[in-house]
Design a protein around this motif. Structure first.
Motif, mmCIF file in Angstrom:
data_model
loop_
_atom_site.group_PDB
_atom_site.id
_atom_site.type_symbol
_atom_site.label_atom_id
_atom_site.label_comp_id
_atom_site.label_asym_id
_atom_site.label_seq_id
_atom_site.Cartn_x
_atom_site.Cartn_y
_atom_site.Cartn_z
ATOM 1 N N UNK A 1 -6.377 11.191 1.539
ATOM 2 C CA UNK A 1 -6.904 9.825 1.643
ATOM 3 C C UNK A 1 -5.697 8.912 1.745
ATOM 4 N N UNK A 2 -5.779 7.913 2.622
ATOM 5 C CA UNK A 2 -4.630 7.032 2.836
ATOM 6 C C UNK A 2 -5.106 5.576 2.866
ATOM 7 N N UNK A 3 -4.424 4.732 2.117
ATOM 8 C CA UNK A 3 -4.673 3.291 2.196
ATOM 9 C C UNK A 3 -3.365 2.629 2.609
ATOM 10 N N UNK A 4 -3.385 1.886 3.720
ATOM 11 C CA UNK A 4 -2.187 1.176 4.161
ATOM 12 C C UNK A 4 -2.400 -0.318 3.940
ATOM 13 N N UNK A 5 -1.478 -0.943 3.227
ATOM 14 C CA UNK A 5 -1.529 -2.402 3.082
ATOM 15 C C UNK A 5 -0.361 -2.971 3.893
ATOM 16 N N UNK A 6 -0.678 -3.843 4.825
ATOM 17 C CA UNK A 6 0.343 -4.313 5.775
ATOM 18 C C UNK A 6 1.399 -5.174 5.085
ATOM 19 N N UNK A 7 1.019 -5.944 4.052
ATOM 20 C CA UNK A 7 1.987 -6.803 3.366
ATOM 21 C C UNK A 7 2.789 -7.631 4.355
ATOM 22 N N UNK A 8 4.117 -7.589 4.212
ATOM 23 C CA UNK A 8 4.993 -8.427 5.035
ATOM 24 C C UNK A 8 4.867 -8.134 6.532
ATOM 25 N N UNK A 9 4.457 -6.893 6.874
ATOM 26 C CA UNK A 9 4.344 -6.566 8.311
ATOM 27 C C UNK A 9 3.379 -7.502 9.029
ATOM 28 N N UNK A 10 2.360 -7.971 8.280
ATOM 29 C CA UNK A 10 1.356 -8.838 8.905
ATOM 30 C C UNK A 10 1.876 -10.255 9.117
ATOM 31 N N UNK A 11 3.039 -10.551 8.516
ATOM 32 C CA UNK A 11 3.562 -11.925 8.578
ATOM 33 C C UNK A 11 4.566 -12.130 9.710
ATOM 34 N N UNK B 1 5.135 -3.798 2.966
ATOM 35 C CA UNK B 1 4.023 -2.940 3.405
ATOM 36 C C UNK B 1 4.090 -1.589 2.706
ATOM 37 N N UNK B 2 2.941 -1.047 2.346
ATOM 38 C CA UNK B 2 2.926 0.247 1.654
ATOM 39 C C UNK B 2 1.825 1.135 2.208
ATOM 40 N N UNK B 3 2.084 2.420 2.198
ATOM 41 C CA UNK B 3 1.038 3.406 2.490
ATOM 42 C C UNK B 3 0.890 4.268 1.247
ATOM 43 N N UNK B 4 -0.303 4.306 0.692
ATOM 44 C CA UNK B 4 -0.576 5.155 -0.464
ATOM 45 C C UNK B 4 -1.317 6.388 0.026
ATOM 46 N N UNK B 5 -0.681 7.514 -0.120
ATOM 47 C CA UNK B 5 -1.222 8.754 0.439
ATOM 48 C C UNK B 5 -1.511 9.710 -0.706
ATOM 49 N N UNK B 6 -2.721 10.243 -0.759
ATOM 50 C CA UNK B 6 -3.057 11.278 -1.737
ATOM 51 C C UNK B 6 -3.362 12.550 -0.976
ATOM 52 N N UNK B 7 -2.681 13.603 -1.349
ATOM 53 C CA UNK B 7 -2.895 14.883 -0.659
ATOM 54 C C UNK B 7 -3.382 15.903 -1.681
ATOM 55 N N UNK B 8 -4.560 16.483 -1.399
ATOM 56 C CA UNK B 8 -5.135 17.472 -2.318
ATOM 57 C C UNK B 8 -4.622 18.869 -1.988
ATOM 58 N N UNK B 9 -4.840 19.796 -2.922
ATOM 59 C CA UNK B 9 -4.388 21.178 -2.716
ATOM 60 C C UNK B 9 -4.974 21.796 -1.459
ATOM 61 N N UNK B 10 -6.209 21.403 -1.096
ATOM 62 C CA UNK B 10 -6.828 21.978 0.106
ATOM 63 C C UNK B 10 -6.403 21.208 1.372
#
Ligand code: ADP
Length: 302
Positions: free
Chosen positions: A105-115, A92-101
């Motif tokens: 934006x966050x995208x979480x893919x459950x991967x193995x957690x869903x299994x 499972x991964x969480x891709x987090x983008x944080x801007x200067x302000x």
């Protein structure tokens, strides 16, 4: 007593950017940092740091990041023998983008957690695992299997019903202590705004009760924590601290509460201890690295 956590384990990849990309746009990242994350992992680390023997059940992929996260968890004192490594499935991964302000934006893919399946839960003996702690980043069917097995063994079942999911409410009747934050409370109680005063919180929390012996705990950010039972409600005020990073505060609270209850504390003392632990955690960056030890919390409470 021991704490048994069933929950998610993620690799959090946090990239800082000047501004968030628009659809189709590529932007250069300023920095990238990789962290252990996932509500299950964070809560297990919090419980272990608070001194409770803590087992985590869950799943990672059979990839390098899965092995690395298991090693990190073990380094925090969490027992990981029940964390499956599933070949051919991504961790499972969480891709987090944080801007200067500070927008993100966050995208979480459950991967193995869903299994994680009810069968995996049924195949694991939970003898002597008296405090069970789950969230909703693993399939609710697996949580249900654990809570049904736990009920037969007289375990205390704690559900942190986060993130708010419509299917989550079906687990409430199997739960002894339900923990939600104000946003989740508003969602489950179908309110159009978040309740803040203790009276409003109590009325909303009681809507989620399905048995007279249940406790609903509502975390209120810097305002502290409300605990609501059928015949009483009390507020433990938030500790005055300088917050640096509140990510993982709720996870710290849940793990610390489970550990305090496992050590034999009554509900009020356990809530006070977990409230203090969470206040300490917001003074440090990161989720897992910010979880305080029992000694630090006891010194803070003196
Ligand atoms: P979540 O992280 O799920 O949104 P909250 O924001 O309610 O949960 O925080 C969980 C707990 O962390 C609170 O109940 C409180 O004990 C503690 N906490 C959070 N923010 C602060 C803060 N700024 N100051 C002191 N304690 C805090």
């Amino acid at each position: 007593m021991t704490v048994f956590v069933l929950g998610s384990i993620n690799l959090d990849a946090v990239a800082r950017v000047d501004g968030l990309p628009r659809p189709g746009e590529t932007v250069a990242g300023l920095s990238l940092a990789l962290f252990l994350g996932g509500k299950g992992a964070n809560q297990a680390v919090a419980a272990a740091r608070m001194g409770a023997p803590t087992r985590l059940m869950g799943a990672v992929g059979g990839d390098d990041s899965g092995k690395g996260l298991k090693a990190k968890l073990a380094g925090y004192g969490v027992q990981v023998a029940d964390v499956l490594e599933l070949e051919g499935v991504p961790t499972g991964q969480a891709h987090v983008w944080v801007a200067n302000n500070a927008e993100n934006m966050i995208v979480v893919t459950a991967g193995a957690n869903a299994m994680v399946t009810p069968q995996q839960v049924s195949a694991t003996p939970i003898e002597g695992q008296r405090v069970l702690l789950c969230q909703l980043e693993t399939p609710p069917a697996a949580v249900e299997a654990l809570f049904r097995a736990g009920a037969a063994k007289g375990s205390l079942r704690i559900l942190n019903a986060a993130p708010a999911l419509p299917q989550g409410a079906a687990l409430f009747p199997l739960t002894d202590i339900l923990i939600v934050n104000q946003t989740e409370l508003a969602s489950y109680a179908k309110l159009d705004r978040e309740p803040t005063r203790l009276e409003e919180v109590s009325v909303a929390a009681r809507k989620l009760m399905s048995r007279p012996d249940q406790t609903i705990i509502v975390t209120l950010g810097s305002a502290g924590v409300a605990a609501v039972r059928r015949d009483e409600a009390f507020l433990v005020e938030g500790r005055k601290v300088k917050a640096i990073d509140t990510v993982g505060a709720g996870d710290c609270f849940c793990g610390a509460l489970a550990a305090a209850l496992a050590s034999g504390m009554d509900l009020r003392d356990a809530v006070e201890m977990a409230n203090a632990a969470a206040a300490l955690s917001v003074q440090k960056a990161g989720a897992a690295p910010s979880m305080p030890s029992r000694r630090e919390v006891e010194a803070f409470l003196e």
